[in-house]
Design a protein around this motif. Sequence first.
Motif, PDB file in Angstrom:
ATOM      1  N   UNK A   1       6.888   8.467   7.510  1.00  0.00           N
ATOM      2  CA  UNK A   1       7.944   8.678   6.524  1.00  0.00           C
ATOM      3  C   UNK A   1       7.326   9.075   5.187  1.00  0.00           C
ATOM      4  N   UNK A   2       8.107   9.732   4.341  1.00  0.00           N
ATOM      5  CA  UNK A   2       7.604  10.060   3.011  1.00  0.00           C
ATOM      6  C   UNK A   2       7.272   8.785   2.250  1.00  0.00           C
ATOM      7  N   UNK A   3       8.059   7.729   2.472  1.00  0.00           N
ATOM      8  CA  UNK A   3       7.824   6.473   1.788  1.00  0.00           C
ATOM      9  C   UNK A   3       6.699   5.650   2.364  1.00  0.00           C
ATOM     10  N   UNK A   4       6.102   6.101   3.460  1.00  0.00           N
ATOM     11  CA  UNK A   4       4.994   5.365   4.059  1.00  0.00           C
ATOM     12  C   UNK A   4       5.275   4.975   5.489  1.00  0.00           C
ATOM     13  N   UNK A   5       5.026   3.725   5.822  1.00  0.00           N
ATOM     14  CA  UNK A   5       5.184   3.258   7.194  1.00  0.00           C
ATOM     15  C   UNK A   5       6.638   3.015   7.564  1.00  0.00           C
ATOM     16  N   UNK A   6       7.486   2.824   6.571  1.00  0.00           N
ATOM     17  CA  UNK A   6       8.909   2.586   6.798  1.00  0.00           C
ATOM     18  C   UNK A   6       9.734   3.528   5.926  1.00  0.00           C
TER      19      UNK A   6
ATOM     20  N   UNK B   1       0.818  -1.221   0.000  1.00  0.00           N
ATOM     21  CA  UNK B   1       0.000   0.000   0.000  1.00  0.00           C
ATOM     22  C   UNK B   1       0.851   1.270   0.000  1.00  0.00           C
ATOM     23  N   UNK B   2       2.140   1.146   0.312  1.00  0.00           N
ATOM     24  CA  UNK B   2       3.038   2.309   0.322  1.00  0.00           C
ATOM     25  C   UNK B   2       3.699   2.570  -1.035  1.00  0.00           C
TER      26      UNK B   2
ATOM     27  N   UNK C   1       6.941  10.563  -3.908  1.00  0.00           N
ATOM     28  CA  UNK C   1       7.918  11.384  -3.194  1.00  0.00           C
ATOM     29  C   UNK C   1       9.333  11.129  -3.675  1.00  0.00           C
ATOM     30  N   UNK C   2       9.612   9.935  -4.140  1.00  0.00           N
ATOM     31  CA  UNK C   2      10.925   9.637  -4.698  1.00  0.00           C
ATOM     32  C   UNK C   2      11.204  10.528  -5.908  1.00  0.00           C
ATOM     33  N   UNK C   3      10.211  10.711  -6.754  1.00  0.00           N
ATOM     34  CA  UNK C   3      10.388  11.538  -7.952  1.00  0.00           C
ATOM     35  C   UNK C   3      10.091  13.014  -7.704  1.00  0.00           C
ATOM     36  N   UNK C   4       9.193  13.297  -6.770  1.00  0.00           N
ATOM     37  CA  UNK C   4       8.854  14.690  -6.446  1.00  0.00           C
ATOM     38  C   UNK C   4      10.056  15.444  -5.896  1.00  0.00           C
TER      39      UNK C   4
END
Length: 209
Positions: A146-151, A89-90, A97-100
């Motif tokens: 985190x920007x990447x989600x839960x981790x 789901x992340x 966010x990786x590309x933003x």
Amino acid sequence: MLTVHHLGLSQSERIVWLCEELGIDYDLKLYQRRADDGFAPQEYKALHPMGIAPVVTDGDLVLGESAAICEYIAVKHGDGRLIPSPDSPDYAGHLFWFHFSNGTFMANSMMEVACLRAGAEPAAFAMDRKAKAWRLADERLATSPFFGGTELTLADIMMGFALTTMRVLADFPLDGYPNILAYLGRIGDRPAYQRAMARAEPGLAPKLT
């Protein structure tokens, strides 16, 4: 052997942090900016046709561009760690966010830095986009650790520099961004981040507030 060529106060800081998070073997070569103009020395510019940081070498490979390097290292040397699987789901949030980070967030800040270096006032549209980007980042961290989600993911590795050391080049107070401040506290507590900053920027206190 993977070698990270780190130019002081530059985006190559991300790559050092990534290697520390993954716990992989790597060599680190430090380069200092020129005293006369603040740019990279000729030795660093000669590493890659673009002449800018970051650059890594891995055997005969010479690779530039932050996102490309992060993905290469995570896949080639890190067994795909710090990248959510497509069924997670992340996954979509991580991709955004990786590309933003460099596609929009850093682009706005770099326009501002270029204007300041030239002694000009940054364009109003650029400052408006910057404000929107910072608000969006703070809103993301209100609902996710985190920007990447839960981790922590590569998205956080990419966004970290823009929120911290980049503000050495263009000061930006974090008043009004409580979620970013809390996030930077969590990042600053990570042993891998502490090791990375001690190696990449000795003598520089991480800009976490």
